[in-house]
Write an enzyme that holds these catalytic residues in place. Structure first.
Site, PDB file in Angstrom:
ATOM      1  N   LYS A 196      28.745  38.624  31.068  1.00  0.00           N
ATOM      2  CA  LYS A 196      30.069  38.022  30.944  1.00  0.00           C
ATOM      3  C   LYS A 196      30.857  38.845  29.934  1.00  0.00           C
ATOM      4  O   LYS A 196      30.473  38.939  28.764  1.00  0.00           O
ATOM      5  CB  LYS A 196      29.955  36.575  30.486  1.00  0.00           C
ATOM      6  CG  LYS A 196      31.319  35.921  30.300  1.00  0.00           C
ATOM      7  CD  LYS A 196      31.207  34.442  30.059  1.00  0.00           C
ATOM      8  CE  LYS A 196      32.587  33.840  29.841  1.00  0.00           C
ATOM      9  NZ  LYS A 196      32.530  32.403  29.608  1.00  0.00           N
ATOM     10  N   LYS A 256      30.699  38.494  35.555  1.00  0.00           N
ATOM     11  CA  LYS A 256      32.002  37.855  35.383  1.00  0.00           C
ATOM     12  C   LYS A 256      32.858  38.651  34.409  1.00  0.00           C
ATOM     13  O   LYS A 256      32.348  38.974  33.335  1.00  0.00           O
ATOM     14  CB  LYS A 256      31.770  36.447  34.834  1.00  0.00           C
ATOM     15  CG  LYS A 256      33.032  35.694  34.526  1.00  0.00           C
ATOM     16  CD  LYS A 256      32.681  34.369  33.904  1.00  0.00           C
ATOM     17  CE  LYS A 256      33.959  33.699  33.488  1.00  0.00           C
ATOM     18  NZ  LYS A 256      33.756  32.563  32.659  1.00  0.00           N
TER      19      LYS A 256
END
Ligand code: PBG
Length: 333
Positions: A196, A256
């Site tokens: 992330k 992400k």
């Protein structure tokens, strides 16, 4: 011309093209993110046209609609009342909080739908960080993990199927796995936000939850999440994160944001045999919606092409706010 190979031969008709197609999309590839709030109304989210904050009654209807379209998993995010936000974010493990109530209600009315949750403190923190911020302005790792474990267990008790740690604290996947197992939730899976990045593409999401980092008190608050989320400049580090998550017991690895990080999806696909998910985040959604509203792009074609690019890069699953639209379009083709 005297050509032996003419790749256009297999592009000549629709039937031939469909025979040699390497990747495809189906509704069950999608995980549909939904925002919930306590309000009486369905509230549109300004920077995410088509996305809303749902109350519990309307949420059921929206999830039912998604199920009818073939979607098999939703992920829930809470817009927590400002009065409940504190520095320690203890509301995150209130068993009567918004998310546990939403999960119980969904499991009662639509028991087959897979429910994924988000584990992090930011929607519950007056500082807007995913972890507890010390008096010196440091986001504390090990102290935060205790809270994340309690949050995960409360979500599992309410009926969650997949726990999604999005906080990027070190060691949280292993700690959550152990906490779940200790409480008898060995059947509940972990879909880890493995790679992330500290990204500007989360802007509309933070607006939806009012969860951006901010100074609520006198202590210094880091203005971004770069001491725990990954540096967009780094790729090898994503492999390290993936190895750690695998060792710690993650069932699914996530990258992400998605679109600016297709290379990371591809690299994790080479490194791991676990299912991989891509998060097509709020800023990516907002850009497509804005251009479509202006008539500058064909929304349907751009969305389906984008979602297919995640599959081609190696993702098995795609978290996307376009899930219902895309599932409907896939039905028409
Ligand atoms: C919370 C969380 C965020 C997103 C998912 N979970 C925001 C953040 O980390 O600041 C972003 C999702 C999106 O932009 O669509 N930790």
């Amino acid at each position: 011309m005297d050509l032996t190979y003419r790749p256009r031969r297999l592009r000549r008709t629709h039937a031939l093209r469909s025979m040699v197609q390497e990747h495809s999309l189906k509704a069950a590839d999608f995980i549909y993110p939904l925002f919930v709030h306590e309000g009486a109304e369905v509230e549109p989210i300004q920077a995410m046209p088509g996305a809303n904050r749902w109350n519990l009654d309307n949420l059921i209807a929206e999830v039912e609609r998604a199920w009818q379209l073939g979607i098999r998993c939703v992920v829930l995010f809470p817009k927590v009342d400002e009065s409940l936000k504190t520095e320690e974010a203890a509301e995150c493990f209130n068993e009567n909080g918004l998310i546990p109530r939403a999960i119980r209600r969904l499991k009662k009315e639509l028991p087959e739908m897979t429910i994924m949750t988000d584990v992090a403190l930011d929607p519950y923190s007056c500082d807007g960080h995913d972890g507890i911020v010390s008096s010196l302005g440091v986001v504390l790792n090990d102290e935060t993990i205790e809270y994340l474990c309690r949050q995960a267990v409360v979500q599992a008790q309410a009926g969650a199927d997949l726990i999604g740690p999005s906080d990027m604290m070190d060691g949280r996947v292993g700690a959550i796995r152990e906490a779940l197992d200790d409480e008898g939730f060995e059947h509940v899976g972990i879909i880890s936000y493995t790679a992330k990045y500290s990204s500007a593409y989360y802007g509309p999401f933070r607006e939806a939850l009012d969860s951006a980092p901010r100074a609520a008190s006198t202590k210094p608050i880091p203005k971004d999440k770069s001491t725990y989320q990954m540096d967009p400049a780094n790729a090898r580090e994503a492999i390290t994160e993936a190895q750690l998550d695998e060792q710690e017991g993650a069932d699914i690895l996530m990258v992400k944001p998605g679109l600016a990080y297709l290379d990371i999806i591809y690299r994790l696909r080479q490194e791991s045999e676990l299912p991989i998910a891509a998060y097509n985040v709020s800023g990516e959604y907002a850009m497509v919606k804005a251009a479509a509203q202006k008539g500058w792009i064909d929304e349907r074609a751009v969305v389906l092409e984008t979602l297919l690019s995640f599959k081609r890069a190696g993702a098995d699953l795609i978290l996307t706010y376009h899930a219902c639209d895309a599932a409907g379009w896939l039905r028409d083709v």
